[in-house]
Design an enzyme around this catalytic site. Sequence first.
Site, PDB file in Angstrom:
ATOM      1  N   CYS A 111     -26.597  73.413   3.727  1.00 11.19           N
ATOM      2  CA  CYS A 111     -27.587  73.556   2.959  1.00 11.19           C
ATOM      3  C   CYS A 111     -28.660  72.810   3.256  1.00 11.19           C
ATOM      4  O   CYS A 111     -29.345  73.461   3.230  1.00 11.19           O
ATOM      5  CB  CYS A 111     -27.014  72.744   1.007  1.00 11.19           C
ATOM      6  SG  CYS A 111     -28.462  72.981  -0.052  1.00 11.19           S
ATOM      7  N   CYS A 112     -28.604  71.919   4.316  1.00 10.75           N
ATOM      8  CA  CYS A 112     -30.153  71.924   4.421  1.00 10.75           C
ATOM      9  C   CYS A 112     -30.052  72.812   6.106  1.00 10.75           C
ATOM     10  O   CYS A 112     -31.670  72.270   6.033  1.00 10.75           O
ATOM     11  CB  CYS A 112     -29.455  70.219   5.223  1.00 10.75           C
ATOM     12  SG  CYS A 112     -29.878  68.751   4.124  1.00 10.75           S
ATOM     13  N   CYS A 196     -34.857  66.544  -1.969  1.00  8.13           N
ATOM     14  CA  CYS A 196     -34.603  67.348  -2.806  1.00  8.13           C
ATOM     15  C   CYS A 196     -34.100  66.509  -3.764  1.00  8.13           C
ATOM     16  O   CYS A 196     -33.335  65.579  -3.765  1.00  8.13           O
ATOM     17  CB  CYS A 196     -33.300  68.193  -2.288  1.00  8.13           C
ATOM     18  SG  CYS A 196     -33.802  69.568  -0.585  1.00  8.13           S
ATOM     19  N   CYS A 199     -30.223  65.472  -4.053  1.00  8.80           N
ATOM     20  CA  CYS A 199     -30.092  64.678  -2.734  1.00  8.80           C
ATOM     21  C   CYS A 199     -30.497  63.007  -2.970  1.00  8.80           C
ATOM     22  O   CYS A 199     -30.390  62.727  -1.993  1.00  8.80           O
ATOM     23  CB  CYS A 199     -29.488  65.315  -1.813  1.00  8.80           C
ATOM     24  SG  CYS A 199     -28.585  66.918  -1.963  1.00  8.80           S
ATOM     25  N   CYS A 221     -31.384  65.480   7.690  1.00  8.08           N
ATOM     26  CA  CYS A 221     -30.881  66.099   7.320  1.00  8.08           C
ATOM     27  C   CYS A 221     -31.248  67.643   8.117  1.00  8.08           C
ATOM     28  O   CYS A 221     -30.162  68.678   8.941  1.00  8.08           O
ATOM     29  CB  CYS A 221     -31.944  67.505   6.083  1.00  8.08           C
ATOM     30  SG  CYS A 221     -34.300  67.140   7.006  1.00  8.08           S
TER      31      CYS A 221
HETATM   32 FE1  SF4 Z   1     -29.695  71.323   0.478  1.00  3.26          FE
HETATM   33 FE2  SF4 Z   1     -29.812  68.626  -0.769  1.00  3.26          FE
HETATM   34 FE3  SF4 Z   1     -30.638  69.160   1.955  1.00  3.26          FE
HETATM   35 FE4  SF4 Z   1     -31.636  70.114   0.050  1.00  3.26          FE
HETATM   36  S1  SF4 Z   1     -31.644  67.638   0.898  1.00  3.26           S
HETATM   37  S2  SF4 Z   1     -31.201  71.403   1.489  1.00  3.26           S
HETATM   38  S3  SF4 Z   1     -30.403  70.553  -1.992  1.00  3.26           S
HETATM   39  S4  SF4 Z   1     -28.136  69.729   1.026  1.00  3.26           S
END
Ligand code: SF4
Length: 231
Positions: A111-112, A196, A199, A221
Amino acid sequence: MIDLAETKRALDGKSPEAVLEWAFGAFPRIGISTAFGPEGCALVAMAARIKPDIKIFTVDTDFLFKESIELREKFAAKYGVHIEVVRGEVSIEEQNKKHGLNLWQRDTDLCCALRKVEPTERVLKGLDAWVAGLRRDQSKTRADIDVVEYYERPEGPLYKVNPLLHWTRKDTWDYLLKNDIPYNPLLDQGYKSIGCWPCTKPVDADADERAGRWGGQKAECGIHTFMARKG
Ligand code: SF4
């Protein structure tokens, strides 16, 4: 190319403002990346005074707190700077379709990578140097950062400049308050580091600064670790 060893020697003990002034003179294609944490707020305010037309970019993952979005808008208005907002090539809808809903619950690294690292890497391709608001004492993963770092990549050398490397959290807050610099109101509500909303959680007063991120599973991240440092 710069003489890295000589440059580090010359910048040793210099103030963040002096480091910024050097960097802005040394690299025509330079930009500041920020997520508008306390250090980023200090850095942008500082840079805006030195070079009002400095390139500033920020990643919008589409999962930001509304307070974070309001803060970047406040900065643009207060300091008259242009803040480039970049997003991942893959939309949330495409991400959901390909990887399922709420990817952050199963694979924060992916996701990151999609929402943060890809857009950052894309902007950096057009730069020779970038400035970040990292501090050495923020976490173990940042303990060995240097005032100027060198990275190799297919597009050519990339230098990373960390003007705040020697600051403490107190130094950052002293600077923000002394200079009446806006900051994220969530920082007054138990959050110590803000990313985010899925998280990021508030933490106890004595917790590590980044303990509220990713439930303590990881500390970075990937934006600051996806390239191998060469010097
Ligand atoms: Fe995705 Fe969480 Fe990374 Fe944001 S911090 S990009 S929601 S995994």
